[in-house]
Design an enzyme around this catalytic site. Structure first.
Site, mmCIF file in Angstrom:
data_model
loop_
_atom_site.group_PDB
_atom_site.id
_atom_site.type_symbol
_atom_site.label_atom_id
_atom_site.label_comp_id
_atom_site.label_asym_id
_atom_site.label_seq_id
_atom_site.Cartn_x
_atom_site.Cartn_y
_atom_site.Cartn_z
ATOM 1 N N ASN A 128 93.202 165.894 89.476
ATOM 2 C CA ASN A 128 93.179 164.436 89.592
ATOM 3 C C ASN A 128 91.793 163.832 89.689
ATOM 4 O O ASN A 128 91.534 162.746 89.157
ATOM 5 C CB ASN A 128 93.988 163.994 90.817
ATOM 6 C CG ASN A 128 95.467 164.270 90.688
ATOM 7 O OD1 ASN A 128 95.983 164.409 89.581
ATOM 8 N ND2 ASN A 128 96.163 164.351 91.802
ATOM 9 N N HIS A 157 99.776 161.945 74.799
ATOM 10 C CA HIS A 157 98.360 162.146 74.513
ATOM 11 C C HIS A 157 97.931 161.414 73.250
ATOM 12 O O HIS A 157 96.733 161.307 72.976
ATOM 13 C CB HIS A 157 98.060 163.642 74.371
ATOM 14 C CG HIS A 157 98.000 164.365 75.669
ATOM 15 N ND1 HIS A 157 97.903 165.743 75.779
ATOM 16 C CD2 HIS A 157 98.019 163.904 76.956
ATOM 17 C CE1 HIS A 157 97.875 166.094 77.053
ATOM 18 N NE2 HIS A 157 97.946 165.002 77.779
#
Length: 335
Positions: free
Chosen positions: A97, A196
């Site tokens: 993250n 994506h």
């Protein structure tokens, strides 16, 4: 014998092993959960998301990614939004993250508007789920109904954020296992990774790919060679140089939600090792077929992406339903 072993390795991993609930009888989400308590919530989020994506189309990918990272840790409970405090170790600094997730200020912005309309009613987990759907639509992707009624957790898990989330360098079998641990199938995985098509990646996440087997998978195509050369210019081979430089994962239509990402994989030009492996890995018997299907049929991709986003959004944290809350500020547990 070798082919049989590959087949068994791929197919014996299809065993779900998640410890929280998918949308179940005990925790039903509904489309009209806010009908009487905050009937304008969907309109408010949609209107604000229109402004946010207009300001920067990349914000769409940021919100979808934030939702994904939330749901893969403790279920879709807003835990990824919690800031670290003396008494709570958050998920934001976990390795998957810390260098990739953004959008927290966008969530704050939407939450402030909703709180002014319906104080203490709409959970941050629901806000994030709805925002991800609207973000997809605003860049050309499909629509789906969003069941709501999630509660925000009072906890986060740095450990699960570190282990549950797939990484760009991870092997295909391991990624499949991580999706199955969430109750998501291989079809769900290939469809969800299709997001994506509007994503961005940092040099640190694709360096090994462009200095590794990119030329092998793209078969030394002259056009691919030109693309590879441009990637190497913005991402030097030495670790630490240009690590945070970013480029589009889909270099053809980076701001449009379409099936172009799958055509990229067919050409062997996938930017991330984890993406390209779905088509070229020796273990990709099933994923290769699905990638080809989505490349050929964009409607099939849209239909499955919608279903898979609902399925992912229905990964629920049982603990948050028993002891959860509606946070007034998405960054902190209510006091």
């Amino acid at each position: 014998m070798k082919l049989l072993l590959v087949f068994l390795m791929v197919h014996t991993i299809f065993i779900p092993c998640f410890s929280f609930d998918l949308l179940g009888k005990d925790h039903p989400l509904t489309l009209d959960y806010y009908k009487s308590t905050c009937p304008t919530v969907f309109d408010v989020i949609k209107k604000e998301m229109e402004c946010i994506v207009k300001e920067d189309p990349r914000n769409a990918a940021i919100l979808i990614r934030l939702h994904f990272h939330d749901c893969f840790v403790q279920g879709c409970d807003g835990s990824v939004l919690l800031d670290e405090t003396e008494s709570l170790k958050g998920e934001k600094k976990a390795s998957p993250n810390i260098n990739s997730l953004k959008g927290y200020k966008i969530v704050d912005r939407i939450k402030n508007i909703i709180e002014s309309e319906c104080p203490g009613v709409v959970s941050c987990a629901d806000l994030l789920t709805i925002s991800a759907r609207d973000a997809t639509i605003l860049v050309g992707g499909p629509y789906w109904d969003v069941p709501v009624g999630r509660k925000d957790s009072k906890s986060a898990s740095y450990a699960l954020a570190t282990t549950n989330l797939p990484t760009p360098e991870e092997a295909l079998i391991s990624i499949i296992a991580k999706f199955y641990a969430q109750g998501l199938s291989v079809e769900d995985m290939v469809a969800l990774i299709g997001a994506h098509t509007i994503g961005m990646a940092q040099c640190r996440n694709f360096r090994s790919r462009i200095y590794g087997d990119f030329q092998v998978t793209s078969a030394l195509n002259p056009i691919s060679e030109t693309y590879l050369s441009s990637l190497k210019k913005m991402c030097p081979s030495n670790s630490g140089e240009g690590d945070t430089n970013v480029t589009a994962i889909d270099n053809v239509t980076p701001n449009l939600f379409d099936n172009s990402i799958y055509h990229t994989l067919l050409r062997g030009e996938g930017l991330l090792n984890s993406d390209q492996a779905m088509y070229t890995s020796m273990f990709g018997i099933q994923t290769r077929r699905i990638v080809s299907k989505y490349a050929e049929d964009p409607l099939a991709f849209f239909e499955q992406f919608s279903k898979s986003m609902v399925k992912m959004g229905n990964i629920l944290n049982s603990e948050s339903f028993a002891d959860g809350e509606v946070r007034r500020n998405c960054r902190f547990v209510n006091t």
